[in-house]
Design a protein around this motif. Structure first.
Motif, short mmCIF file in Angstrom:
data_model
loop_
_atom_site.label_atom_id
_atom_site.label_comp_id
_atom_site.label_asym_id
_atom_site.label_seq_id
_atom_site.Cartn_x
_atom_site.Cartn_y
_atom_site.Cartn_z
N ASN A 45 1.09 -1.02 0.06
CA ASN A 45 -0.08 -0.10 0.02
C ASN A 45 0.74 0.94 -0.02
O ASN A 45 1.56 1.12 0.64
CB ASN A 45 -0.78 0.04 1.45
N PRO A 46 0.20 2.26 -0.91
CA PRO A 46 1.52 3.47 -1.04
C PRO A 46 1.93 3.98 0.06
O PRO A 46 2.47 4.83 0.44
CB PRO A 46 0.40 4.39 -1.93
N MET A 47 0.55 3.90 0.91
CA MET A 47 0.79 4.63 1.64
C MET A 47 1.30 3.94 3.96
O MET A 47 2.06 4.28 4.51
CB MET A 47 -0.38 4.64 2.97
N ASP A 48 1.83 3.10 3.37
CA ASP A 48 2.28 1.73 3.96
C ASP A 48 3.86 1.92 4.34
O ASP A 48 4.80 2.47 2.91
CB ASP A 48 2.21 0.94 4.12
N ARG A 49 5.23 1.97 4.96
CA ARG A 49 6.79 1.95 4.86
C ARG A 49 7.09 1.39 4.02
O ARG A 49 6.52 -0.34 3.71
CB ARG A 49 7.44 2.20 6.77
N PRO A 50 7.82 0.98 2.84
CA PRO A 50 9.03 0.38 1.89
C PRO A 50 9.09 -0.47 2.86
O PRO A 50 10.90 -0.33 3.70
CB PRO A 50 8.83 1.72 1.11
N ILE A 51 9.31 -1.71 3.15
CA ILE A 51 10.20 -2.89 3.99
C ILE A 51 10.20 -4.05 2.76
O ILE A 51 8.69 -4.97 3.05
CB ILE A 51 9.34 -2.71 5.49
N PRO A 52 11.12 -4.01 2.36
CA PRO A 52 11.14 -5.30 1.19
C PRO A 52 10.82 -6.46 2.13
O PRO A 52 9.81 -7.26 1.18
CB PRO A 52 12.13 -5.15 0.54
N GLU A 53 11.20 -6.32 3.25
CA GLU A 53 11.09 -8.13 3.85
C GLU A 53 10.27 -8.70 4.03
O GLU A 53 9.60 -10.18 3.55
CB GLU A 53 12.18 -7.90 4.62
N ILE A 54 8.77 -7.33 4.21
CA ILE A 54 7.37 -8.10 4.61
C ILE A 54 6.96 -8.04 3.32
O ILE A 54 6.63 -9.48 2.73
CB ILE A 54 6.58 -6.61 5.01
N GLY A 55 6.84 -7.98 2.40
CA GLY A 55 6.54 -8.15 0.94
C GLY A 55 7.45 -9.52 0.09
O GLY A 55 5.98 -10.23 -0.18
N ASP A 56 8.51 -9.54 0.63
CA ASP A 56 8.88 -10.96 0.34
C ASP A 56 9.05 -11.88 0.83
O ASP A 56 7.96 -12.98 0.42
CB ASP A 56 10.60 -10.92 0.54
N GLU A 57 8.21 -11.63 2.01
CA GLU A 57 7.55 -12.84 3.24
C GLU A 57 6.24 -13.30 3.13
O GLU A 57 5.61 -14.24 2.91
CB GLU A 57 7.45 -12.91 4.73
N LEU A 58 5.58 -11.77 2.25
CA LEU A 58 3.86 -12.37 1.82
C LEU A 58 3.92 -13.02 0.38
O LEU A 58 3.14 -13.53 0.40
CB LEU A 58 3.15 -11.21 2.04
N ALA A 59 4.51 -12.47 -0.20
CA ALA A 59 4.65 -13.17 -1.46
C ALA A 59 5.09 -14.55 -1.23
O ALA A 59 4.42 -15.82 -2.05
CB ALA A 59 5.80 -12.37 -2.69
N ALA A 60 6.24 -15.42 -0.46
CA ALA A 60 6.83 -16.41 -0.48
C ALA A 60 5.46 -17.26 0.16
O ALA A 60 5.41 -18.86 -0.39
CB ALA A 60 7.94 -16.03 0.24
N SER A 61 5.13 -16.68 0.97
CA SER A 61 3.73 -17.52 2.07
C SER A 61 2.71 -17.40 0.11
O SER A 61 1.73 -18.78 0.86
CB SER A 61 3.75 -16.25 2.45
N ARG A 62 2.51 -16.93 -0.20
CA ARG A 62 1.66 -17.09 -1.31
C ARG A 62 1.87 -18.18 -2.20
O ARG A 62 0.76 -18.92 -2.69
CB ARG A 62 0.72 -15.44 -1.39
N ALA A 63 2.56 -18.22 -2.59
CA ALA A 63 3.48 -18.86 -3.58
C ALA A 63 3.54 -20.51 -2.65
O ALA A 63 3.28 -21.31 -3.96
CB ALA A 63 4.84 -18.35 -3.68
N LEU A 64 4.00 -20.35 -1.76
CA LEU A 64 4.02 -21.75 -0.83
C LEU A 64 2.59 -22.79 -1.55
O LEU A 64 2.23 -23.57 -1.00
CB LEU A 64 4.70 -21.82 0.04
N GLU A 65 1.60 -21.44 -0.26
CA GLU A 65 0.44 -21.46 -0.28
C GLU A 65 -0.81 -22.05 -1.56
O GLU A 65 -1.14 -23.42 -1.72
CB GLU A 65 -0.81 -21.00 0.51
N ASP A 66 -0.26 -22.02 -3.02
CA ASP A 66 -0.28 -22.66 -4.26
C ASP A 66 0.28 -23.51 -4.08
O ASP A 66 -0.44 -23.78 -4.90
CB ASP A 66 0.18 -20.94 -5.06
N LEU A 67 1.73 -23.59 -3.47
CA LEU A 67 1.89 -25.10 -4.40
C LEU A 67 1.46 -25.87 -4.12
O LEU A 67 1.22 -26.74 -3.94
CB LEU A 67 3.38 -24.66 -3.70
N ALA A 68 1.22 -25.71 -2.49
CA ALA A 68 0.17 -27.07 -1.65
C ALA A 68 -0.60 -27.39 -2.25
O ALA A 68 -0.93 -28.62 -2.57
CB ALA A 68 0.27 -26.54 -0.02
N ILE A 69 -1.38 -26.17 -2.94
CA ILE A 69 -2.96 -26.30 -3.61
C ILE A 69 -2.86 -26.95 -5.08
O ILE A 69 -3.58 -28.73 -5.33
CB ILE A 69 -3.98 -25.39 -3.44
#
Length: 88
Positions: A45-69
């Motif tokens: 969200n443009p209103m949030d602070r830019p912390i790349p690690e959070i985006g990495d964690e969210l995207a990776a967890s979503r990729a793993l969830e999709d992989l499991a399905i």
């Protein structure tokens, strides 16, 4: 008992406020069906602070969830394809 090792590699790319992840499961075989791929994305969200690690964690967890399905779907398809009538 045979021990098996499957490997999951996660590839992460960032572009602006978007982070994309691809999780690749390899079972060690050579056929195309010996790998399964899951994908995930996170958008900051443009209103949030830019912390790349959070985006990495969210995207990776979503990729793993999709992989499991997707892996579950592969197993379900195999059950349907390989389970025949029981003969006595």
């Amino acid at each position: 008992m045979e021990a098996k090792q499957w490997t999951v590699q996660i590839y992460i790319t960032e572009s602006g406020d978007d982070t994309q992840a691809r999780a690749v499961l390899s079972t060690g075989g050579t056929a195309e069906s010996d790998s399964v791929i899951g994908r995930g994305i996170a958008r900051r969200n443009p209103m949030d602070r830019p912390i790349p690690e959070i985006g990495d964690e969210l995207a990776a967890s979503r990729a793993l969830e999709d992989l499991a399905i997707r892996l579950h779907d592969v197993a379900a398809d195999d059950i349907v394809d390989l389970a025949g009538p029981v003969t006595r």
